[in-house]
Design a protein around this motif. Structure first.
Motif, PDB file in Angstrom:
ATOM      1  N   MET A  83       8.731  -9.753  -3.138  1.00  0.00           N
ATOM      2  CA  MET A  83       7.818  -8.900  -2.401  1.00  0.00           C
ATOM      3  C   MET A  83       8.156  -9.005  -0.911  1.00  0.00           C
ATOM      4  O   MET A  83       8.393 -10.090  -0.400  1.00  0.00           O
ATOM      5  CB  MET A  83       6.392  -9.360  -2.673  1.00  0.00           C
ATOM      6  CG  MET A  83       5.367  -8.395  -2.216  1.00  0.00           C
ATOM      7  SD  MET A  83       3.763  -8.639  -2.979  1.00  0.00           S
ATOM      8  CE  MET A  83       4.071  -7.979  -4.580  1.00  0.00           C
ATOM      9  N   TYR A 123       4.010  -7.357   2.829  1.00  0.00           N
ATOM     10  CA  TYR A 123       3.012  -7.392   1.767  1.00  0.00           C
ATOM     11  C   TYR A 123       2.426  -8.786   1.546  1.00  0.00           C
ATOM     12  O   TYR A 123       1.667  -8.987   0.614  1.00  0.00           O
ATOM     13  CB  TYR A 123       3.634  -6.897   0.451  1.00  0.00           C
ATOM     14  CG  TYR A 123       3.875  -5.411   0.425  1.00  0.00           C
ATOM     15  CD1 TYR A 123       2.916  -4.546  -0.082  1.00  0.00           C
ATOM     16  CD2 TYR A 123       5.050  -4.870   0.917  1.00  0.00           C
ATOM     17  CE1 TYR A 123       3.126  -3.182  -0.107  1.00  0.00           C
ATOM     18  CE2 TYR A 123       5.274  -3.508   0.898  1.00  0.00           C
ATOM     19  CZ  TYR A 123       4.309  -2.670   0.387  1.00  0.00           C
ATOM     20  OH  TYR A 123       4.513  -1.318   0.364  1.00  0.00           O
ATOM     21  N   HIS A 128      -0.960  -0.343   3.455  1.00  0.00           N
ATOM     22  CA  HIS A 128      -0.622  -0.917   2.158  1.00  0.00           C
ATOM     23  C   HIS A 128      -1.384  -2.223   1.977  1.00  0.00           C
ATOM     24  O   HIS A 128      -1.974  -2.748   2.919  1.00  0.00           O
ATOM     25  CB  HIS A 128       0.888  -1.153   2.046  1.00  0.00           C
ATOM     26  CG  HIS A 128       1.439  -2.039   3.128  1.00  0.00           C
ATOM     27  ND1 HIS A 128       1.338  -3.409   3.082  1.00  0.00           N
ATOM     28  CD2 HIS A 128       2.066  -1.744   4.286  1.00  0.00           C
ATOM     29  CE1 HIS A 128       1.887  -3.926   4.164  1.00  0.00           C
ATOM     30  NE2 HIS A 128       2.338  -2.934   4.919  1.00  0.00           N
ATOM     31  N   ARG A 131       2.931 -12.239  -8.905  1.00  0.00           N
ATOM     32  CA  ARG A 131       3.733 -11.355  -8.058  1.00  0.00           C
ATOM     33  C   ARG A 131       4.309 -10.190  -8.849  1.00  0.00           C
ATOM     34  O   ARG A 131       4.316  -9.047  -8.383  1.00  0.00           O
ATOM     35  CB  ARG A 131       4.868 -12.133  -7.391  1.00  0.00           C
ATOM     36  CG  ARG A 131       4.516 -12.599  -6.016  1.00  0.00           C
ATOM     37  CD  ARG A 131       5.722 -13.161  -5.293  1.00  0.00           C
ATOM     38  NE  ARG A 131       5.472 -14.569  -5.053  1.00  0.00           N
ATOM     39  CZ  ARG A 131       6.085 -15.574  -5.640  1.00  0.00           C
ATOM     40  NH1 ARG A 131       7.039 -15.369  -6.499  1.00  0.00           N
ATOM     41  NH2 ARG A 131       5.766 -16.809  -5.357  1.00  0.00           N
ATOM     42  N   PHE A 184       1.800  -7.471  -9.447  1.00  0.00           N
ATOM     43  CA  PHE A 184       1.570  -6.634  -8.272  1.00  0.00           C
ATOM     44  C   PHE A 184       2.750  -5.708  -8.006  1.00  0.00           C
ATOM     45  O   PHE A 184       2.567  -4.593  -7.534  1.00  0.00           O
ATOM     46  CB  PHE A 184       1.260  -7.493  -7.045  1.00  0.00           C
ATOM     47  CG  PHE A 184      -0.187  -7.887  -6.965  1.00  0.00           C
ATOM     48  CD1 PHE A 184      -1.091  -7.099  -6.282  1.00  0.00           C
ATOM     49  CD2 PHE A 184      -0.651  -9.023  -7.601  1.00  0.00           C
ATOM     50  CE1 PHE A 184      -2.432  -7.442  -6.219  1.00  0.00           C
ATOM     51  CE2 PHE A 184      -1.983  -9.380  -7.545  1.00  0.00           C
ATOM     52  CZ  PHE A 184      -2.877  -8.583  -6.853  1.00  0.00           C
ATOM     53  N   LYS A 185       3.962  -6.144  -8.315  1.00  0.00           N
ATOM     54  CA  LYS A 185       5.126  -5.260  -8.162  1.00  0.00           C
ATOM     55  C   LYS A 185       5.033  -4.070  -9.109  1.00  0.00           C
ATOM     56  O   LYS A 185       5.350  -2.946  -8.737  1.00  0.00           O
ATOM     57  CB  LYS A 185       6.418  -6.024  -8.447  1.00  0.00           C
ATOM     58  CG  LYS A 185       6.882  -6.888  -7.324  1.00  0.00           C
ATOM     59  CD  LYS A 185       8.189  -7.561  -7.707  1.00  0.00           C
ATOM     60  CE  LYS A 185       8.582  -8.614  -6.711  1.00  0.00           C
ATOM     61  NZ  LYS A 185       9.783  -9.350  -7.121  1.00  0.00           N
ATOM     62  N   HIS A 190       2.340  -2.665 -10.307  1.00  0.00           N
ATOM     63  CA  HIS A 190       1.240  -1.768  -9.929  1.00  0.00           C
ATOM     64  C   HIS A 190       1.226  -1.433  -8.440  1.00  0.00           C
ATOM     65  O   HIS A 190       0.218  -0.951  -7.926  1.00  0.00           O
ATOM     66  CB  HIS A 190      -0.098  -2.400 -10.311  1.00  0.00           C
ATOM     67  CG  HIS A 190      -0.267  -2.581 -11.777  1.00  0.00           C
ATOM     68  ND1 HIS A 190      -0.278  -1.535 -12.660  1.00  0.00           N
ATOM     69  CD2 HIS A 190      -0.404  -3.697 -12.526  1.00  0.00           C
ATOM     70  CE1 HIS A 190      -0.432  -1.987 -13.883  1.00  0.00           C
ATOM     71  NE2 HIS A 190      -0.507  -3.304 -13.831  1.00  0.00           N
ATOM     72  N   LYS A 191       2.325  -1.663  -7.759  1.00  0.00           N
ATOM     73  CA  LYS A 191       2.400  -1.501  -6.308  1.00  0.00           C
ATOM     74  C   LYS A 191       1.883  -0.145  -5.820  1.00  0.00           C
ATOM     75  O   LYS A 191       1.155  -0.064  -4.833  1.00  0.00           O
ATOM     76  CB  LYS A 191       3.852  -1.691  -5.878  1.00  0.00           C
ATOM     77  CG  LYS A 191       4.088  -1.778  -4.418  1.00  0.00           C
ATOM     78  CD  LYS A 191       5.562  -2.083  -4.189  1.00  0.00           C
ATOM     79  CE  LYS A 191       5.868  -2.292  -2.748  1.00  0.00           C
ATOM     80  NZ  LYS A 191       7.283  -2.627  -2.548  1.00  0.00           N
ATOM     81  N   GLN A 192       2.225   0.921  -6.518  1.00  0.00           N
ATOM     82  CA  GLN A 192       1.842   2.275  -6.095  1.00  0.00           C
ATOM     83  C   GLN A 192       0.365   2.571  -6.347  1.00  0.00           C
ATOM     84  O   GLN A 192      -0.184   3.503  -5.774  1.00  0.00           O
ATOM     85  CB  GLN A 192       2.692   3.315  -6.833  1.00  0.00           C
ATOM     86  CG  GLN A 192       4.175   3.141  -6.617  1.00  0.00           C
ATOM     87  CD  GLN A 192       4.566   3.219  -5.149  1.00  0.00           C
ATOM     88  OE1 GLN A 192       4.003   4.002  -4.394  1.00  0.00           O
ATOM     89  NE2 GLN A 192       5.505   2.388  -4.733  1.00  0.00           N
TER      90      GLN A 192
END
Length: 115
Positions: A1, A5, A40, A65, A68-69, A71-73
């Motif tokens: 990440m 972020y 963000h 982590r 979250f990657k 579902h980042k958008q």
């Protein structure tokens, strides 16, 4: 990440603990705080030494982590701190992902419905 972020400073953690809202399930506690400066989300992860050795703690952090990657958008611009609790150490990656998605839905950090 990416660095943008991450939440790293102790003062940032303390401000979120003090002013943010918390939501929890058996495995995780999630603190959220509205961030007006950034477009963000930022993520802070806390895994206590009580959960196990470095291998166990890092495995939990990697799973968080990764979630979250994925579902980042779909995540709203907030500061988010995830604290792992004792039961998380006995879970595999898929169980961690499922439990974390559950608590994040309760915390309302997704900007649209997640399956």
């Amino acid at each position: 990440m990416e660095k943008a972020y991450r939440i790293k400073r102790n003062s940032d953690f303390q401000a979120i603990y003090k002013n943010g809202k918390s939501v929890a399930n058996r495995q995780f506690v999630v603190y959220t705080y509205k961030n007006r400066d950034l477009k963000h989300f930022r993520l802070g992860i806390s895994v206590s030494k009580k959960l196990g050795n470095a291998v166990t703690r890092n495995r939990i952090k990697r799973a968080i982590r990764e979630n979250f990657k994925v579902h980042k958008q779909n995540i709203i611009a907030k500061d988010i701190i995830v604290i792992a609790r004792q039961p998380a150490k006995d879970m595999n990656t898929l169980e961690i992902q499922s439990s974390l998605e559950h608590v994040l839905k309760i915390a309302k950090v997704f900007n649209k419905k997640i399956k």
